[in-house]
Scaffold this active site. Structure first.
Site, PDB file in Angstrom:
ATOM      1  N   ALA A   1      16.337  26.710  61.543  1.00 37.86           N
ATOM      2  CA  ALA A   1      16.463  27.270  62.890  1.00 37.86           C
ATOM      3  C   ALA A   1      17.441  28.433  62.904  1.00 37.86           C
ATOM      4  O   ALA A   1      17.187  29.472  63.533  1.00 37.86           O
ATOM      5  CB  ALA A   1      16.913  26.181  63.859  1.00 37.86           C
ATOM      6  N   TYR A   2      18.551  28.270  62.217  1.00 39.49           N
ATOM      7  CA  TYR A   2      19.567  29.326  62.184  1.00 39.49           C
ATOM      8  C   TYR A   2      19.028  30.574  61.492  1.00 39.49           C
ATOM      9  O   TYR A   2      19.159  31.693  62.006  1.00 39.49           O
ATOM     10  CB  TYR A   2      20.801  28.794  61.468  1.00 39.49           C
ATOM     11  CG  TYR A   2      21.970  29.754  61.435  1.00 39.49           C
ATOM     12  CD1 TYR A   2      22.616  30.131  62.598  1.00 39.49           C
ATOM     13  CD2 TYR A   2      22.435  30.276  60.227  1.00 39.49           C
ATOM     14  CE1 TYR A   2      23.695  31.006  62.583  1.00 39.49           C
ATOM     15  CE2 TYR A   2      23.509  31.141  60.195  1.00 39.49           C
ATOM     16  CZ  TYR A   2      24.138  31.505  61.364  1.00 39.49           C
ATOM     17  OH  TYR A   2      25.203  32.370  61.335  1.00 39.49           O
TER      18      TYR A   2
END
Length: 249
Positions: A156-157
């Protein structure tokens, strides 16, 4: 820094300026003669401490709270810079959010929170910067070297920062003719809260050993890169992602 240079100096907004890389950037830009707007989300005490440190060094700073995912609050942040210091020359969007989990286990609410801070906020700040920055200015966004390293649990990051890189490169071209640079800084593992939180000593030591320089980066390392991009000396660097990571591959 001479008082006359202080009075005639440039103005910077630093989001996420209350701690970590953002706070170090506030001090570094102050050393270069910038008046600084210390943007913060929630920790008023830390932000005001950062502004007081600038004042103690003979500089000018003000702490301003803003949820940078909200366009009205970002507009107010820029308006405060105009009111306090007369305009904006440099914007450093250092605010960020990280949540680590394998993609199969990641709660969508956590993923959405990461995207809100890292993608929506970057877009809102960048849009206001594009409308507001004076000629000769600079916008510095923040990506991560993990985009290229593909570490597990960083899905996600990394995805959020991939969007930041794409926006940065496009915006550099959209601002043709205004003498404004747009670049992203992509730190590797750096000894700041965003990286250290939730990691055990073994993990930190393993990541610190990976770069050829065999250490973690420091907020000071990254602030030096930002200061270069914000300075006239770095103005020929435009539309780039600067991977400040000690050579980690």
């Amino acid at each position: 820094m001479a008082s006359q240079e202080r009075k005639g100096g440039r103005v910077a907004i630093v989001t996420g300026g209350s701690r970590g890389i953002g706070r170090e950037t506030v001090g570094r830009l102050d050393a270069d003669g910038f008046a600084v707007v210390v943007g913060y989300a929630g920790n008023r005490e830390l932000a005001e401490n950062a502004a007081r440190e600038v004042a103690a060094n003979g500089g000018r700073a003000v702490a301003v709270q803003a949820d940078i995912a909200e366009e009205e609050q970002v507009a107010a942040l820029f308006a405060e810079a105009e009111t306090a210091f007369g305009g904006v020359d440099v914007v450093v969007n250092a605010a960020g959010r990280m949540h680590l989990a394998p993609a199969a286990e990641l709660e969508l609410a956590e993923r959405d929170a990461v995207l809100r801070t890292n993608v929506r906020s970057t877009f809102v700040v960048a849009r206001q910067a594009a409308r507001t920055l004076r000629e000769g200015g600079a916008l510095v966004t923040f990506s991560t070297s993990v985009v290229g390293l593909a570490f597990p649990t960083y899905g996600a990051y990394s995805a959020s920062k991939g969007e930041v890189e794409a926006l940065t490169l496009v915006l550099a071209r959209e601002l043709r003719g205004r003498n404004i640079t747009v670049d992203a800084v992509a730190p590797g593992p750096t000894a700041a809260d965003l990286f250290l939180d939730g990691k055990d000593e073994e993990t930190v030591a393993r990541l610190a050993a990976q770069p050829p320089l065999e250490r973690l980066g420091t907020p000071e390392d990254i602030a030096e890169v930002v200061a270069f991009l914000a300075a006239p000396a770095g103005h020929w660097v435009n539309g780039q992602v600067v991977r400040a990571n000690g050579g980690i591959v």
